[in-house]
Scaffold this active site. Structure first.
Site, short mmCIF file in Angstrom:
data_model
loop_
_atom_site.label_atom_id
_atom_site.label_comp_id
_atom_site.label_asym_id
_atom_site.label_seq_id
_atom_site.Cartn_x
_atom_site.Cartn_y
_atom_site.Cartn_z
N LYS A 1 -11.94 0.23 10.04
CA LYS A 1 -11.65 -1.17 10.26
C LYS A 1 -12.13 -1.54 11.49
O LYS A 1 -13.14 -2.53 11.60
CB LYS A 1 -9.91 -1.11 10.17
CG LYS A 1 -9.56 -2.56 10.64
CD LYS A 1 -8.35 -2.78 10.38
CE LYS A 1 -7.55 -2.52 11.83
NZ LYS A 1 -7.53 -3.42 12.86
N ASN A 2 -11.94 -0.85 12.64
CA ASN A 2 -12.31 -1.66 14.23
C ASN A 2 -13.77 -1.31 14.07
O ASN A 2 -14.36 -2.00 15.13
CB ASN A 2 -11.60 -0.94 14.91
CG ASN A 2 -10.14 -1.28 15.13
OD1 ASN A 2 -9.74 -2.10 14.20
ND2 ASN A 2 -9.46 -0.85 15.85
N CYS B 1 0.96 -12.78 18.73
CA CYS B 1 0.92 -11.33 17.70
C CYS B 1 2.00 -10.57 18.27
O CYS B 1 2.71 -10.52 19.16
CB CYS B 1 -0.32 -11.03 17.98
SG CYS B 1 -0.52 -9.24 18.15
N ARG C 1 -1.63 -10.87 23.81
CA ARG C 1 -3.09 -10.72 23.80
C ARG C 1 -3.94 -12.14 23.79
O ARG C 1 -4.57 -12.61 23.08
CB ARG C 1 -3.29 -10.20 22.36
CG ARG C 1 -2.49 -9.00 22.07
CD ARG C 1 -2.47 -8.23 20.62
NE ARG C 1 -3.60 -7.47 20.38
CZ ARG C 1 -4.26 -6.90 19.25
NH1 ARG C 1 -3.30 -6.99 18.53
NH2 ARG C 1 -5.33 -6.20 19.15
N ASP D 1 -3.18 3.06 19.37
CA ASP D 1 -3.23 2.70 17.64
C ASP D 1 -2.49 4.15 17.02
O ASP D 1 -2.23 3.98 15.74
CB ASP D 1 -4.46 2.38 17.19
CG ASP D 1 -4.80 0.88 17.33
OD1 ASP D 1 -4.15 0.03 17.78
OD2 ASP D 1 -6.13 0.75 17.06
N ARG E 1 -3.53 -4.46 5.58
CA ARG E 1 -4.48 -4.82 6.37
C ARG E 1 -5.47 -4.02 7.04
O ARG E 1 -6.54 -4.22 7.31
CB ARG E 1 -3.75 -5.36 7.65
CG ARG E 1 -3.12 -6.95 7.65
CD ARG E 1 -3.10 -7.41 8.98
NE ARG E 1 -3.65 -7.29 9.81
CZ ARG E 1 -3.66 -7.13 11.19
NH1 ARG E 1 -2.76 -7.21 11.82
NH2 ARG E 1 -4.74 -7.13 11.88
C1 UD1 Z 1 -8.60 -3.59 19.95
C2 UD1 Z 1 -8.35 -2.82 18.31
C3 UD1 Z 1 -6.93 -2.68 18.25
C4 UD1 Z 1 -6.48 -1.57 19.39
C5 UD1 Z 1 -7.19 -2.27 20.77
C6 UD1 Z 1 -6.66 -1.25 22.09
C7 UD1 Z 1 -10.08 -4.07 17.05
C8 UD1 Z 1 -10.35 -4.95 16.14
N1 UD1 Z 1 -8.74 -3.74 17.47
O1 UD1 Z 1 -8.05 -4.83 19.80
O2 UD1 Z 1 -6.70 -2.06 17.12
O3 UD1 Z 1 -5.22 -1.60 19.47
O4 UD1 Z 1 -8.39 -2.54 20.90
O5 UD1 Z 1 -7.46 -0.08 21.89
O6 UD1 Z 1 -10.80 -3.18 17.51
N2 UD1 Z 1 -6.53 -8.47 27.24
C9 UD1 Z 1 -6.33 -9.65 28.01
N3 UD1 Z 1 -7.33 -10.71 28.01
C10 UD1 Z 1 -8.56 -10.49 27.02
C11 UD1 Z 1 -8.63 -9.32 26.35
C12 UD1 Z 1 -7.68 -8.53 26.32
O7 UD1 Z 1 -5.58 -9.86 28.82
O8 UD1 Z 1 -9.34 -11.53 26.98
C13 UD1 Z 1 -5.59 -7.65 27.27
C14 UD1 Z 1 -4.98 -7.15 25.84
O9 UD1 Z 1 -3.80 -8.13 25.79
C15 UD1 Z 1 -4.36 -5.77 26.09
C16 UD1 Z 1 -5.65 -5.25 26.81
O10 UD1 Z 1 -6.38 -6.41 27.38
O11 UD1 Z 1 -3.20 -5.79 26.59
C17 UD1 Z 1 -6.59 -4.46 25.77
O12 UD1 Z 1 -6.95 -5.24 24.64
P1 UD1 Z 1 -8.07 -5.17 23.64
O13 UD1 Z 1 -8.81 -3.79 24.13
O14 UD1 Z 1 -9.11 -6.48 24.20
O15 UD1 Z 1 -7.93 -5.17 22.32
P2 UD1 Z 1 -8.41 -5.73 21.12
O16 UD1 Z 1 -9.81 -5.54 21.30
O17 UD1 Z 1 -7.84 -7.01 20.70
#
Ligand code: UD1
Length: 424
Positions: free
Chosen positions: A22-23, A119, A124, A311, A403
């Site tokens: 998925k990711n 969420c 996030r 995950d 999902r």
């Molecule tokens: C991706 C994965 C999700 C997985 C996560 C962590 C996809 C589609 N989803 O989510 O399945 O659980 O990585 O491995 O690939 N953060 C901020 N600001 C930002 C971006 C992130 O504060 O602009 C924080 C988030 O709240 C979280 C941490 O950084 O605490 C890591 O998040 P991130 O790696 O960005 O997760 P996703 O990319 O959304």
């Protein structure tokens, strides 16, 4: 809302085919926005999130067709775009919609993408995505819940930049990577995420003509090119789906081969499963797990790849719940990712949450009950708990499961689980 009815107690045996990740599929569908040529993606899983992403990009004017003969093959063409916009209705159901931002800005010089909002697993934010695009020269305002991004007047391309994110972000790294392929000059991503899905996206972009080095490390260098061309790419196998089946078999006992599973993407999880007592062997394109008797509970902390994936936290907790001994599970990535705990407690698990740590005492048996899925991986953990619980477990709200898991109940039934979907 569909539910899953599980009669626990069966051990699992046989073969399961692991689907595409998925990711990886989600950013790779967005990568098709980077070129006017056709892009063919193979091994695209049949998931609700993929359907949402297809809806999102079709809404922008992308032509996207699943092959009739082989539905896991999707052909995309973003030759003409009518509206470079990701509306709230779609973003609110799938945060990964933010992945449209980078490609839209890079190719069309403008993008309007809804802020994702809250969420279940935490707040996030997308501040890092915004910061990175600004570093590449985009002007971004947040208005009416939308990020409205464009290039300054007279500027045709993003500009290469050095971007160091405050934390490691997976979709942030992917957005910058895609944007940088078409930027003017060199982009350096420091503190980049190293997840295998990033490597897979980078390989796809390289096939499209991008110049990328260092993917899979903390520092990625991209030399922007003027245009990208079409390609055919196969989505990498889903390590989280594979890890979920491994935890299920470790919990129920049995002997299962995961076809297409990539053990090299699951080292942290496999190490813990071996310490728990499972026998795991792996080779080119398969992982085999054999488990009998009660496993030993394992403590772990979630961290970025190559550490233990957040995950996989909930699914491993289902195993710990019925394993021998005590364990402590620390969640370091998301602030609210223990939503499955109260539901597991309803099945008889002994778990206490102290801040970021769940302290668990393994019990000899769980007993079936009706439980509610709260997010994607939490749902999978409740299915695993249901497979080992005595009697019947009904998992409600499984749209979360749909999902991100491709036909999970059919795959589980194929290896001996007593599980059926109750449609409503
Ligand atoms: C991706 C994965 C999700 C997985 C996560 C962590 C996809 C589609 N989803 O989510 O399945 O659980 O990585 O491995 O690939 N953060 C901020 N600001 C930002 C971006 C992130 O504060 O602009 C924080 C988030 O709240 C979280 C941490 O950084 O605490 C890591 O998040 P991130 O790696 O960005 O997760 P996703 O990319 O959304």
């Amino acid at each position: 809302m569909d539910k899953l009815l599980i009669k626990g107690g069966n051990s699992l045996a046989g073969t399961v085919e692991i689907s595409g990740a998925k990711n990886a599929a989600l950013p790779e569908l967005c990568a098709a926005l980077l070129t006017a040529d056709s892009v063919t993606l193979e091994n695209v899983p049949a998931l609700q999130d993929v359907a949402t992403m297809l809806k999102l990009i079709r809404n922008m004017g992308v032509q996207a067709e699943r092959s009739q003969a082989r539905p896991s093959t999707v052909t995309l063409n973003a030759g003409a775009l009518s509206s470079p916009e990701a509306p709230y209705e779609l973003v609110k159901t799938m945060r990964a919609s933010v992945l449209a931002l980078g490609p839209l800005l890079a190719r069309f010089g403008e993008a309007t993408v809804s802020l994702p909002g809250g969420c279940a697993i935490g707040s996030r934010p997308v501040d890092q995505h915004i910061k990175g695009m600004q570093a590449m020269g985009a002007e971004i305002v947040v208005e009416h819940g939308y990020m409205i991004a464009r290039l300054p007047a007279g500027q045709k391309r993003l500009k290469g930049a050095s971007i160091t994110t405050d934390m490691v972000t997976v979709t942030g790294t992917e957005n910058f990577l895609m944007a940088a392929t078409l930027a003017e000059g060199e982009t350096i991503l420091e503190n980049a995420a190293q997840e295998p899905e990033i490597g897979d996206l980078a390989e796809m972009l390289i096939k499209m003509g991008a110049r990328i080095e260092g993917h899979g490390t903390r520092r990625i260098r991209i030399q922007g090119v003027e245009r990208l061309h079409g390609c055919t790419h196969q989505v990498v196998a889903d390590r989280i789906e594979a890890g979920t089946f491994l935890c299920a078999v470790a919990a129920t006992g049995g002997d299962v081969v995961l076809k297409a599973g990539r053990a090299d993407h699951l080292d942290a999880v496999i190490d813990k499963l071996r310490e728990a007592g499972a026998v795991i062997t792996a080779g080119d394109g398969f992982i085999r797990i054999q488990a009998s008797g009660r496993m030993k509970a394992q403590s772990f902390r979630t961290t970025e790849y190559p550490g233990f994936p957040t995950d996989m936290q909930a699914q491993f907790m289902a195993l710990n719940a019925i394993a021998q001994g005590a364990s402590a599970v620390t969640e370091t990535i998301f602030e609210n990712r223990f939503m499955h705990v109260n539901e597991m407690v309803r099945l008889g698990a002994k778990i206490q949450i102290e801040g970021k740590v769940a302290v668990m005492e393994g019990v000899e048996k769980l007993s079936g009950a009706t439980v509610m899925a709260t997010d994607l991986r939490a749902s999978a953990s409740l299915v695993i708990a249901g497979l080992v619980a005595q009697g019947e477990t009904m998992v409600d709200r499984i749209y979360h499961l749909d999902r991100g898991y491709d036909q999970m109940e059919a795959k589980l039934r194929g290896i001996g689980a007593d599980i059926e979907r109750v449609r409503s």
